[in-house]
Motif scaffolding. Structure first.
Motif, PDB file in Angstrom:
ATOM      1  N   THR A 118      62.970  57.856  70.527  1.00  0.00           N
ATOM      2  CA  THR A 118      64.078  56.999  70.119  1.00  0.00           C
ATOM      3  C   THR A 118      64.213  55.848  71.108  1.00  0.00           C
ATOM      4  O   THR A 118      64.327  56.071  72.314  1.00  0.00           O
ATOM      5  CB  THR A 118      65.395  57.784  70.073  1.00  0.00           C
ATOM      6  N   GLU A 119      64.181  54.641  70.574  1.00  0.00           N
ATOM      7  CA  GLU A 119      64.336  53.456  71.420  1.00  0.00           C
ATOM      8  C   GLU A 119      65.796  52.996  71.403  1.00  0.00           C
ATOM      9  O   GLU A 119      66.425  52.968  70.355  1.00  0.00           O
ATOM     10  CB  GLU A 119      63.468  52.308  70.906  1.00  0.00           C
ATOM     11  N   THR A 120      66.305  52.620  72.555  1.00  0.00           N
ATOM     12  CA  THR A 120      67.598  51.953  72.663  1.00  0.00           C
ATOM     13  C   THR A 120      67.361  50.686  73.473  1.00  0.00           C
ATOM     14  O   THR A 120      67.269  50.738  74.706  1.00  0.00           O
ATOM     15  CB  THR A 120      68.639  52.859  73.346  1.00  0.00           C
ATOM     16  N   LEU A 121      67.224  49.568  72.774  1.00  0.00           N
ATOM     17  CA  LEU A 121      66.784  48.331  73.430  1.00  0.00           C
ATOM     18  C   LEU A 121      67.909  47.338  73.672  1.00  0.00           C
ATOM     19  O   LEU A 121      67.734  46.390  74.437  1.00  0.00           O
ATOM     20  CB  LEU A 121      65.674  47.676  72.598  1.00  0.00           C
ATOM     21  N   THR A 156      66.069  52.093  77.018  1.00  0.00           N
ATOM     22  CA  THR A 156      65.521  53.444  77.181  1.00  0.00           C
ATOM     23  C   THR A 156      64.568  53.781  76.049  1.00  0.00           C
ATOM     24  O   THR A 156      64.704  53.276  74.925  1.00  0.00           O
ATOM     25  CB  THR A 156      66.637  54.501  77.218  1.00  0.00           C
ATOM     26  N   LEU A 157      63.596  54.605  76.369  1.00  0.00           N
ATOM     27  CA  LEU A 157      62.726  55.215  75.374  1.00  0.00           C
ATOM     28  C   LEU A 157      62.770  56.714  75.639  1.00  0.00           C
ATOM     29  O   LEU A 157      62.228  57.193  76.638  1.00  0.00           O
ATOM     30  CB  LEU A 157      61.296  54.674  75.461  1.00  0.00           C
ATOM     31  N   LEU A 199      58.800  42.227  75.928  1.00  0.00           N
ATOM     32  CA  LEU A 199      58.870  40.838  75.471  1.00  0.00           C
ATOM     33  C   LEU A 199      60.183  40.171  75.843  1.00  0.00           C
ATOM     34  O   LEU A 199      60.228  38.970  76.086  1.00  0.00           O
ATOM     35  CB  LEU A 199      58.668  40.780  73.960  1.00  0.00           C
ATOM     36  N   SER A 200      61.266  40.934  75.866  1.00  0.00           N
ATOM     37  CA  SER A 200      62.558  40.406  76.302  1.00  0.00           C
ATOM     38  C   SER A 200      63.418  41.577  76.756  1.00  0.00           C
ATOM     39  O   SER A 200      63.240  42.709  76.305  1.00  0.00           O
ATOM     40  CB  SER A 200      63.256  39.626  75.177  1.00  0.00           C
ATOM     41  N   TRP A 201      64.352  41.263  77.650  1.00  0.00           N
ATOM     42  CA  TRP A 201      65.209  42.288  78.230  1.00  0.00           C
ATOM     43  C   TRP A 201      66.525  42.371  77.473  1.00  0.00           C
ATOM     44  O   TRP A 201      67.053  41.354  77.017  1.00  0.00           O
ATOM     45  CB  TRP A 201      65.459  42.003  79.705  1.00  0.00           C
ATOM     46  N   GLY A 202      67.056  43.576  77.351  1.00  0.00           N
ATOM     47  CA  GLY A 202      68.297  43.808  76.630  1.00  0.00           C
ATOM     48  C   GLY A 202      69.523  43.469  77.452  1.00  0.00           C
ATOM     49  O   GLY A 202      69.442  43.049  78.614  1.00  0.00           O
ATOM     50  N   SER A 203      70.678  43.688  76.851  1.00  0.00           N
ATOM     51  CA  SER A 203      71.942  43.388  77.510  1.00  0.00           C
ATOM     52  C   SER A 203      72.322  44.445  78.540  1.00  0.00           C
ATOM     53  O   SER A 203      73.281  44.271  79.298  1.00  0.00           O
ATOM     54  CB  SER A 203      73.063  43.273  76.474  1.00  0.00           C
ATOM     55  N   ASN A 204      71.578  45.542  78.582  1.00  0.00           N
ATOM     56  CA  ASN A 204      71.772  46.578  79.585  1.00  0.00           C
ATOM     57  C   ASN A 204      70.462  47.348  79.683  1.00  0.00           C
ATOM     58  O   ASN A 204      69.450  46.918  79.127  1.00  0.00           O
ATOM     59  CB  ASN A 204      72.948  47.494  79.222  1.00  0.00           C
ATOM     60  N   SER A 210      66.913  47.536  83.239  1.00  0.00           N
ATOM     61  CA  SER A 210      65.738  48.355  83.560  1.00  0.00           C
ATOM     62  C   SER A 210      65.185  49.002  82.307  1.00  0.00           C
ATOM     63  O   SER A 210      65.911  49.202  81.322  1.00  0.00           O
ATOM     64  CB  SER A 210      66.097  49.440  84.575  1.00  0.00           C
ATOM     65  N   PHE A 211      63.884  49.302  82.345  1.00  0.00           N
ATOM     66  CA  PHE A 211      63.287  50.133  81.290  1.00  0.00           C
ATOM     67  C   PHE A 211      63.165  51.543  81.834  1.00  0.00           C
ATOM     68  O   PHE A 211      62.567  51.769  82.896  1.00  0.00           O
ATOM     69  CB  PHE A 211      61.918  49.611  80.873  1.00  0.00           C
ATOM     70  N   ILE A 212      63.734  52.500  81.114  1.00  0.00           N
ATOM     71  CA  ILE A 212      63.777  53.890  81.571  1.00  0.00           C
ATOM     72  C   ILE A 212      63.120  54.782  80.533  1.00  0.00           C
ATOM     73  O   ILE A 212      63.514  54.788  79.359  1.00  0.00           O
ATOM     74  CB  ILE A 212      65.228  54.349  81.806  1.00  0.00           C
TER      75      ILE A 212
END
Length: 835
Positions: free
Chosen positions: A476-479, A631-632, A623-628, A399-401
């Protein structure tokens, strides 16, 4: 053989005569003495035969010196002699004086040719592929317990055999490339003339190489040496089947979701090629696959609908094709599958719903002389014969949070809404996609609205503005391996939740513009962007969306309305409008000259509610989804302050960082690809001459900026030479061409040349890692502003262009002709980062 370049002394010994009862006969010691200019060691001599007659029991040789010499045992030292111990037989009785002749033999060594030592080890592959490595005749003077070392001890310039190595293909295989041998030493130069390497090859009836026997000899130098390493390498391959090959498979091997999966497997090969298919269920850690004990082997039965039914224990031998037994279990069929005249096999593979992280490992196993063509995708040469292996991995959702962090505040509350690509309100349902999967379609564009409330403290934006556009210094991005195109993020402080869309109108209409102007608005309304634009431009529009806020009596009435304009900086205004019974609002000027929207007046906007902060992110393109979950996190302390910001000037300063690779001092740079790792770059700001760094806005008080680059890898696409010498690398940090003149005094600094490490130096996969650290390698560069920001203002946009240049030489220049030749364009690479 006599004594050469040396001699032995003569001695007499008294022994008991027969009949006196004493049988303890003494021994005698003689010495072999080297001639002048020579040295001796017992190892170079033999005692010779014991004279007949029984008087002598044994003759032994040893060195008189006990230390020194090449072996530190006294041998070959200047004062050493060979001690010849003649032990008489105690049971022998002498009846008269006799002369006993002994004949030791050997040669003294000239003193400048004393033996030297050569020590080293040999290495073979830890897990040989389809071949064996057998060492023999290894010379080990010290007879150590190790199985992979050699020890030569002989005269300088003599030739000595080190070892033999037999490299043979295993049954059914051949050596498709002749094995190699390389000799090296980490601290000494090993010259070609130090070793003689010869080999004998064996071929089968089809002229295929099946065995190589290497003989390694050494030509000893005049000094001792240790640490030589003889490395043998080689591998075998399946003997190709006669027109019975598997050439390719086709299947969607992308990550699967958690629901049922139905995918088609196709296998292509020669007519008559035979194979089985095994499918295992398990997990992967690093490169290690572990099969599930209870549900590990697939039974290839699409009628089964759950994991427990369609998988058997790991001990099962079920493959495809398989046969169902009378008790309902599955066993391999007698015969493998044979490709028919089409040369194509296909089957739908149904896998029921499963849990995240499960891996399905497919193995195509050739049989009956069938082989896998070396060009086949997924070929695994480890087993014998070769097989084809590939995996499908179960992945859950990422998910993007959108969130926030505010260490300086307590007791905050928030509400959030997400919007899809159609701007439909999805509430708190986050955008999501399959982990580690590609996105980037039009449906992967999202927006969000985050409202943060602080009942105890106010919110103040930079330069005391009511609206502020955030940059990377504010979040802060954690992608986690994902990738996004950053949204446009705006922070607002509003009077109401509706912000610039809030307005007001009179509930009751009037008979004229003048009459309406003389009365105040009574009812709050929410306007659309189109309605605000029409009011700003005084054009016609429809008032249907806020129809419940007013009443039209008769055919039309006049109303006072308040609204925010659509100017870059919205202005709160009041004006009068005419609304018909059909809810249309007149605009423009009538034919008789009447202006349909009148009495436009700028008025005071409603008081801002500083207890709420509105954050809106628009056009977030995933553009692509992360391994979990990705967050922004908005760092409120960097842009939403507790106190009035009239004394702090936040600057509109854009820092562009380009990344290039240049092959010569004077050559044109190419965009760096950084393709081998998860490249990233971040920036921190210091307002205290580098005493501390943090994420914060750039103000007139900012002294430094620190850019940290992570996972920067230079590879063949960057023109990295084969076997690149890392000592030639140099990092430069220079100004670009688009920098504002006000920033000409800024200094760009490289904080010491970064560490470099080269892997796969001689292959197309070579890459040069820049920086230090594990697993993430980083390096840093510094921007020193030198007080250049102190005189700047908040209303002007400034640009600082910088270039990180990875230069592959410190001394070499490109020729003028080559320097003028166009490179042929960039192959892509990292775009300039903007802060």
């Amino acid at each position: 053989m006599a004594l050469v370049n040396c001699s032995m002394d003569k001695k007499a010994v008294t022994v008991p005569i027969a009949g006196n009862g004493n049988t303890n006969v003494a021994s005698i010691i003689l010495e072999i003495i080297p001639d002048s200019g020579y040295v001796v060691a017992a190892r170079d001599f033999v005692s010779g035969a014991i004279p007949s007659g029984g008087a002598i029991a044994s003759i032994t040789l040893s060195d008189t010196a006990t230390s020194g010499g090449p072996q530190n045992d006294g041998s070959y030292t200047a004062g050493n002699k060979v001690k010849v111990l003649v032990d008489f037989n105690n049971s022998y009785t002498f009846s008269e004086s006799v002369v006993l002749d002994i004949n030791p033999s050997g040669s003294a060594t000239i003193d400048y040719l004393t033996p030297v030592k050569l020590q080293g080890t040999f290495a073979v592959p830890a897990s040989p592929v389809k071949c064996t490595f057998v060492a023999s005749n290894v010379t080990d003077f010290a007879s150590s317990g190790a199985s992979n070392d050699f020890y030569i001890y002989d005269n300088p310039r003599d030739t000595a055999t080190v070892m033999n190595m037999t490299i043979a293909a295993t049954s059914g295989d051949f050596l498709n490339v002749k094995p190699t041998v390389v000799i090296s030493n980490s601290s000494s130069i090993v010259l070609d003339e130090d070793y003689d390497i010869s080999s004998v090859e064996t071929y089968d009836s089809s002229n295929r190489l099946t065995q190589v026997v290497y003989t390694i000899k050494t030509n000893l130098s005049t000094t001792n040496r240790s640490g030589d390493l003889i490395t043998f390498a080689g591998s075998g391959a399946d003997i190709p089947g006669a027109d019975k090959k598997i050439y390719a498979f086709k299947m969607d091997t992308s990550n699967a979701g958690l629901l049922s999966v139905n995918r088609r497997l196709e296998i292509y090969g020669d007519v008559g090629a035979q194979f089985r298919i095994k499918m295992q269920r398990g997990t992967i850690s690093g490169a290690t696959f572990t099969i599930d004990t209870n549900d590990g082997i697939y039974v290839f039965d699409n009628s089964r609908t759950n994991i427990a039914d369609i998988f058997e224990p790991s001990s099962s031998s079920t493959t495809y094709p398989s046969e169902i037994q009378s008790n309902g279990t599955y066993d391999p069929a007698t015969n493998p599958h044979t490709l028919d005249a089409t040369g194509l096999f296909f089957r739908n593979i149904l896998i029921p719903a499963d849990i995240e992280g499960k891996v399905y490992r497919f193995t195509i196993i050739p049989e009956s002389g069938t082989t896998v063509d070396p060009s086949t995708p997924g070929i695994d040469t480890g087993p014998d014969p070769d097989v084809v292996t590939f995996d499908i991995i179960r992945k859950g959702f990422s998910s993007f949070i959108a969130s926030y962090a505010a260490p300086s505040r307590a007791g905050l509350s928030n509400t959030i809404k997400y919007y899809n690509y159609l701007l439909d309100d999805k509430g708190t349902t986050t955008p999501r996609g399959r982990k580690d999967s590609a996105a980037g379609t039009e449906t992967d564009v999202h927006s969000y609205s985050l409202v943060v409330t602080d009942d105890d403290e106010d919110f103040h934006l930079p330069n005391q503005k009511d609206s502020y556009i955030l940059n990377e210094l504010n979040y802060t991005e954690t992608l986690l391996g994902g990738e996004i195109l950053r949204p446009t993020i705006t922070a607002d402080i509003r009077a109401t939740d509706d912000g610039f869309f809030a307005g007001a109108i009179q509930a009751t209409g009037h008979s004229s513009h003048t009459h309406a102007e003389s009365h105040e608005t009574t009812t709050a309304i929410v306007l659309t962007l189109e309605q605000r634009q029409a009011l700003t431009d005084k054009t016609s529009f429809n008032a249907f969306s806020f129809r419940n806020a007013f009443t039209v009596v008769g055919s039309d009435n006049f109303f006072k309305i308040k609204f925010f304009t659509t100017d870059t900086v919205p202005v709160y205004k009041s004006q009068t409008i005419e609304i018909s019974s059909t809810l249309s609002v007149s605009g423009g000027i009538d034919s008789d000259g009447t202006v349909n929207q009148q009495n436009t007046t700028t008025i005071s906007a409603p008081a801002l509610n500083r207890k709420k902060l509105y954050i809106n992110g628009e056009n977030l393109n995933i553009l692509s989804w992360g391994s979990n979950d990705m967050t922004l996190a908005h760092n409120l302390d960097s842009f939403a302050f507790k106190t009035v910001q009239s004394s702090t000037t936040t600057l509109d300063l854009e820092i562009n960082i380009g990344h290039i690779v240049s092959k010569f001092i004077n050559s044109i740079g190419r965009n760096a690809t950084y393709a081998a790792g998860n490249y990233s770059a971040s920036i921190l700001i210091s307002n205290d001459s580098q005493s501390s760094y943090s994420k914060q806005n750039i103000t007139t008080s900012t002294t430094h900026a620190k850019i940290t680059v992570s996972n920067a890898y230079i590879d063949a696409r960057d023109l990295l030479p084969v076997n690149f010498n890392t000592n030639n690398y140099e990092l430069l940090f220079t100004a670009g061409s688009g920098t504002s003149t006000e920033l000409s005094s800024v200094t760009l600094i490289v904080l010491g040349q970064p560490a470099t490490s080269l892997t796969s130096a001689a292959t197309l996969d070579r890459n040069l890692a820049i920086g230090s650290g594990s697993p993430t390698k980083t390096f840093e560069v510094i921007i020193e502003f030198n007080n250049a920001l102190a005189s700047l203002n908040s209303s002007t946009a400034y640009v600082l262009d910088c270039v990180i240049n990875h230069r592959l030489t410190k001394t070499a220049y490109q020729s003028v002709e080559d320097a003028e030749e166009y490179f042929g364009g960039s192959t892509g690479g990292v775009e300039s980062a903007t802060y």
